[in-house]
Design a protein around this motif. Structure first.
Motif, PDB file in Angstrom:
ATOM      1  N   GLU A   1       0.788  -1.136   0.113  1.00  0.00           N
ATOM      2  CA  GLU A   1       0.065  -0.032  -0.006  1.00  0.00           C
ATOM      3  C   GLU A   1       0.883   1.370   0.165  1.00  0.00           C
ATOM      4  O   GLU A   1       0.498   2.076  -0.497  1.00  0.00           O
ATOM      5  CB  GLU A   1      -1.003   0.146   1.171  1.00  0.00           C
ATOM      6  N   SER A   2       1.916   1.248   0.748  1.00  0.00           N
ATOM      7  CA  SER A   2       2.965   2.502   0.798  1.00  0.00           C
ATOM      8  C   SER A   2       3.664   2.643  -0.630  1.00  0.00           C
ATOM      9  O   SER A   2       3.834   3.608  -1.186  1.00  0.00           O
ATOM     10  CB  SER A   2       3.721   2.246   1.713  1.00  0.00           C
ATOM     11  N   MET A   3       4.068   1.333  -1.229  1.00  0.00           N
ATOM     12  CA  MET A   3       4.855   1.396  -2.532  1.00  0.00           C
ATOM     13  C   MET A   3       3.937   2.268  -3.500  1.00  0.00           C
ATOM     14  O   MET A   3       4.025   2.661  -4.400  1.00  0.00           O
ATOM     15  CB  MET A   3       5.320   0.289  -2.857  1.00  0.00           C
ATOM     16  N   LEU A   4       2.605   1.681  -3.574  1.00  0.00           N
ATOM     17  CA  LEU A   4       1.572   1.879  -4.594  1.00  0.00           C
ATOM     18  C   LEU A   4       1.039   3.345  -4.251  1.00  0.00           C
ATOM     19  O   LEU A   4       1.006   4.213  -5.244  1.00  0.00           O
ATOM     20  CB  LEU A   4       0.365   1.228  -4.487  1.00  0.00           C
ATOM     21  N   SER A   5       1.276   3.828  -3.093  1.00  0.00           N
ATOM     22  CA  SER A   5       0.878   5.329  -2.836  1.00  0.00           C
ATOM     23  C   SER A   5       2.030   6.302  -3.250  1.00  0.00           C
ATOM     24  O   SER A   5       1.687   7.351  -3.938  1.00  0.00           O
ATOM     25  CB  SER A   5       0.912   5.502  -1.258  1.00  0.00           C
ATOM     26  N   VAL A   6       3.010   5.994  -3.445  1.00  0.00           N
ATOM     27  CA  VAL A   6       4.476   6.825  -3.989  1.00  0.00           C
ATOM     28  C   VAL A   6       4.135   6.620  -5.593  1.00  0.00           C
ATOM     29  O   VAL A   6       4.430   7.743  -6.115  1.00  0.00           O
ATOM     30  CB  VAL A   6       5.670   6.162  -3.358  1.00  0.00           C
ATOM     31  N   LYS A   7       3.926   5.409  -5.956  1.00  0.00           N
ATOM     32  CA  LYS A   7       3.871   5.446  -7.217  1.00  0.00           C
ATOM     33  C   LYS A   7       2.884   6.075  -8.098  1.00  0.00           C
ATOM     34  O   LYS A   7       2.935   6.780  -8.952  1.00  0.00           O
ATOM     35  CB  LYS A   7       3.827   3.959  -7.639  1.00  0.00           C
ATOM     36  N   TYR A   8       1.863   6.072  -7.388  1.00  0.00           N
ATOM     37  CA  TYR A   8       0.533   7.033  -8.147  1.00  0.00           C
ATOM     38  C   TYR A   8       0.177   8.182  -7.483  1.00  0.00           C
ATOM     39  O   TYR A   8      -0.796   8.789  -7.662  1.00  0.00           O
ATOM     40  CB  TYR A   8      -0.823   5.915  -8.047  1.00  0.00           C
ATOM     41  N   ARG A   9       1.158   9.037  -6.862  1.00  0.00           N
ATOM     42  CA  ARG A   9       0.932  10.294  -6.122  1.00  0.00           C
ATOM     43  C   ARG A   9       1.165  11.180  -7.377  1.00  0.00           C
ATOM     44  O   ARG A   9       1.482  11.163  -8.390  1.00  0.00           O
ATOM     45  CB  ARG A   9       2.080  10.280  -5.072  1.00  0.00           C
ATOM     46  N   ILE A  10       0.638  12.431  -6.955  1.00  0.00           N
ATOM     47  CA  ILE A  10       0.530  13.463  -7.943  1.00  0.00           C
ATOM     48  C   ILE A  10       1.069  14.616  -7.042  1.00  0.00           C
ATOM     49  O   ILE A  10       1.247  14.590  -5.892  1.00  0.00           O
ATOM     50  CB  ILE A  10      -0.761  13.789  -8.245  1.00  0.00           C
ATOM     51  N   ARG A  11       1.449  15.824  -7.931  1.00  0.00           N
ATOM     52  CA  ARG A  11       1.791  17.046  -7.258  1.00  0.00           C
ATOM     53  C   ARG A  11       0.529  17.808  -7.063  1.00  0.00           C
ATOM     54  O   ARG A  11       0.020  18.066  -8.290  1.00  0.00           O
ATOM     55  CB  ARG A  11       2.904  17.717  -7.944  1.00  0.00           C
ATOM     56  N   GLY A  12       0.202  18.696  -5.914  1.00  0.00           N
ATOM     57  CA  GLY A  12      -0.819  19.556  -6.013  1.00  0.00           C
ATOM     58  C   GLY A  12      -0.415  20.633  -6.507  1.00  0.00           C
ATOM     59  O   GLY A  12       0.892  21.225  -6.815  1.00  0.00           O
ATOM     60  N   LYS A  13      -1.424  21.621  -6.596  1.00  0.00           N
ATOM     61  CA  LYS A  13      -1.125  23.189  -7.132  1.00  0.00           C
ATOM     62  C   LYS A  13      -0.068  23.934  -6.357  1.00  0.00           C
ATOM     63  O   LYS A  13       0.550  24.687  -6.998  1.00  0.00           O
ATOM     64  CB  LYS A  13      -2.344  24.094  -7.064  1.00  0.00           C
ATOM     65  N   ASN A  14       0.314  23.723  -5.051  1.00  0.00           N
ATOM     66  CA  ASN A  14       1.247  24.064  -4.351  1.00  0.00           C
ATOM     67  C   ASN A  14       2.501  23.399  -4.307  1.00  0.00           C
ATOM     68  O   ASN A  14       3.414  23.738  -3.754  1.00  0.00           O
ATOM     69  CB  ASN A  14       0.773  24.158  -2.858  1.00  0.00           C
ATOM     70  N   GLY A  15       2.675  22.446  -5.375  1.00  0.00           N
ATOM     71  CA  GLY A  15       3.769  21.920  -5.407  1.00  0.00           C
ATOM     72  C   GLY A  15       4.237  20.674  -4.571  1.00  0.00           C
ATOM     73  O   GLY A  15       5.166  19.979  -4.839  1.00  0.00           O
ATOM     74  N   LYS A  16       3.379  20.329  -3.584  1.00  0.00           N
ATOM     75  CA  LYS A  16       3.510  19.378  -2.648  1.00  0.00           C
ATOM     76  C   LYS A  16       3.051  18.082  -3.178  1.00  0.00           C
ATOM     77  O   LYS A  16       1.852  17.863  -3.885  1.00  0.00           O
ATOM     78  CB  LYS A  16       3.101  19.656  -1.234  1.00  0.00           C
ATOM     79  N   PHE A  17       3.708  16.976  -2.572  1.00  0.00           N
ATOM     80  CA  PHE A  17       3.217  15.521  -3.031  1.00  0.00           C
ATOM     81  C   PHE A  17       1.795  15.010  -2.289  1.00  0.00           C
ATOM     82  O   PHE A  17       1.612  15.498  -1.214  1.00  0.00           O
ATOM     83  CB  PHE A  17       4.250  14.383  -2.752  1.00  0.00           C
ATOM     84  N   MET A  18       0.826  14.689  -3.152  1.00  0.00           N
ATOM     85  CA  MET A  18      -0.302  14.144  -2.814  1.00  0.00           C
ATOM     86  C   MET A  18      -0.368  12.657  -2.867  1.00  0.00           C
ATOM     87  O   MET A  18      -0.555  12.450  -4.230  1.00  0.00           O
ATOM     88  CB  MET A  18      -1.281  15.002  -3.099  1.00  0.00           C
TER      89      MET A  18
END
Length: 458
Positions: free
Chosen positions: A110-127
């Motif tokens: 679940e952690s590996m997948l969360s990093v793989k499919y994360r996006i960058r928000g409008k503020n530049g932070k990972f989500m």
């Protein structure tokens, strides 16, 4: 309402959920060719050599782990273990540990997948987190979006329950019993501290947990080891009874269990549910924090996150269980005739060595563990809330509501709070585990590729 919650809780955490949770972990472990166990040493080395400085857009991998640990090392390690060993008998501790070994693979996935499919928000932070994994990684996008929204909703509810109310309740009750401080007063002070901390967001939270988590863990582990060493002659008997009662098909009592009667199903039910409450493997919430890490390797971050289960349950929960088993307090009745449970039971166990200071030791441990859990879970709940509303501006309102819930938890009845938290945990796990199982092929393929590369280097 309390009876209704208890009835729903028994349905959610029935045999089906136990099979689903443990079965998923075992299936992944076999399909991963036992790499989570074989590479546990490598994962621990990654933690010890992890970066401590945050970079633009996220937090360091080590800060991500300590924030995950802050969210998991809470009252489940003290109150949860004691409750499990009363309701499920001493054998619940063994099921807690066995479920944790299976949970290593689930936590990794679940952690590996969360990093793989994360996006960058409008503020530049990972989500990221299971809600983003389901929305962007699930084969059917429409179903994935629905499952992601369900996960996010249950995660928000769980942040109020498991992440907040159970923790503040345990602090308030322990301070009332040990220091005579009224629950409302403790709740008010705690609410102010929580709001002041979470206003700074993930950077502020991760800075606190980076130093707080190792200190509080060593503090508690040190005290537990002292109690175990003093009662070392009773450890063999305690371990024997724990194993025997874990597999007792019919109600059994005696030995270190005293007046406790519990079957194998009881031991499994309470051991697994309280173990999940403690380490959160299978719930998916830890993936939200893992996704905030500055890393270009989802597999490496998966290994780092996986160690959280090892530290939380296999070490700290096991020590708590051995303290209770060896001290001879399990099965002791209070003046009312009811079995001593929760924080009172753990306090009684430590008091066999530390005397009156045992209550102070456990109360301080609960306060440190629970406060860290409250602030860490706020971030996880906030990210899930933002996924639902799609408007970051509303997150400030969530933070203030979260702070108020801290006060409500401090003055609520303990039993209702735990039942509500158990229900939200179970419901949150369902969409997360569906996603993990569906995408398990991707997880295993990337994990094995990384393992081949690691072996070539070493």
């Amino acid at each position: 309402m309390a009876q209704l919650l208890k009835r729903i809780d028994s349905i959610v955490w029935g045999p089906g959920m136990l099979v689903f949770m443990i079965g998923t972990g075992l299936y992944l472990l076999v399909r991963m060719q036992f790499l989570p166990l074989r590479n546990l040493g490598y994962a621990l080395r990654c933690v010890m050599g992890g970066e401590r400085e945050a970079k633009e857009g996220g937090i360091s991998p080590l800060s991500s782990l300590t924030t995950e640990l802050a969210a998991t090392i809470g009252t489940g390690n003290i109150v949860g273990v004691a409750t499990a060993m009363i309701l499920g008998g001493p054998g619940a501790l063994l099921w807690m540990v066995l479920a944790a070994f299976a949970g290593l693979s689930t936590k990794f996935a679940e952690s590996m997948l969360s990093v793989k499919y994360r996006i960058r928000g409008k503020n530049g932070k990972f989500m990221g987190g299971p809600m983003y994994t389901l929305q962007y990684g699930f084969p059917n996008r429409q179903i994935g979006k629905i499952l992601g929204s369900l996960f996010a909703f249950f995660a928000v509810m769980a942040s109020f329950g498991m992440g907040n109310m159970t923790q503040s309740n345990s602090i308030a009750v322990s301070f009332q019993e040990t220091f005579g401080i009224r629950e409302a007063k403790t709740g008010l002070i705690l609410t102010i501290l929580v709001i002041l901390t979470i206003l700074g967001g993930i950077r502020s939270i991760s800075k606190i947990t980076l130093y707080m988590v190792p200190v509080m863990a060593l503090f508690y582990i040190g005290g537990a080891l002292v109690v175990i060493i003093v009662h070392l002659d009773r450890i063999p008997e305690g371990l024997t009874e724990i194993v025997r009662l874990a597999f007792s098909k019919e109600a059994a009592a005696g030995g270190i269990g005293g007046a406790i009667t519990a079957s194998m199903q009881d031991a499994m039910r309470w051991g697994v549910s309280r173990g999940v409450f403690s380490n959160e493997a299978g719930l998916g919430a830890g993936g939200i924090t893992a996704a905030a890490a500055n890393t270009d390797s989802p597999v490496r971050q998966g290994y780092i996150s996986m160690t959280g289960v090892f530290f939380d349950t296999i070490i700290i929960c096991t020590l708590t269980g051995l303290v209770i088993a060896a001290s001879g307090v399990l099965g002791v009745q209070e003046s009312s005739g009811a079995l001593m449970t929760g924080a009172a039971l753990t306090i009684a166990a430590f008091s066999t060595v530390f005397g009156e200071m045992g209550g102070c030791f456990v109360s301080i441990g609960i306060a440190l563990f629970a406060y860290a859990t409250i602030i860490a879970w706020e971030y996880q709940g906030e990210r899930a809330f933002e996924f639902l509303v799609k408007k970051p501006g509303y997150c400030m309102a969530y933070r203030f509501v979260y702070g108020l819930v801290t006060f409500i938890g401090a003055v609520c009845a303990l039993e209702a709070v735990w039942d509500f938290s158990d229900i939200m945990n179970g419901l949150m796990a369902v969409p997360n585990l569906i996603g993990v199982l569906t995408l398990s092929g991707i997880v295993c393929r990337e994990m094995k590729a990384a393992d081949r590369k690691k072996r070539q280097l070493f």
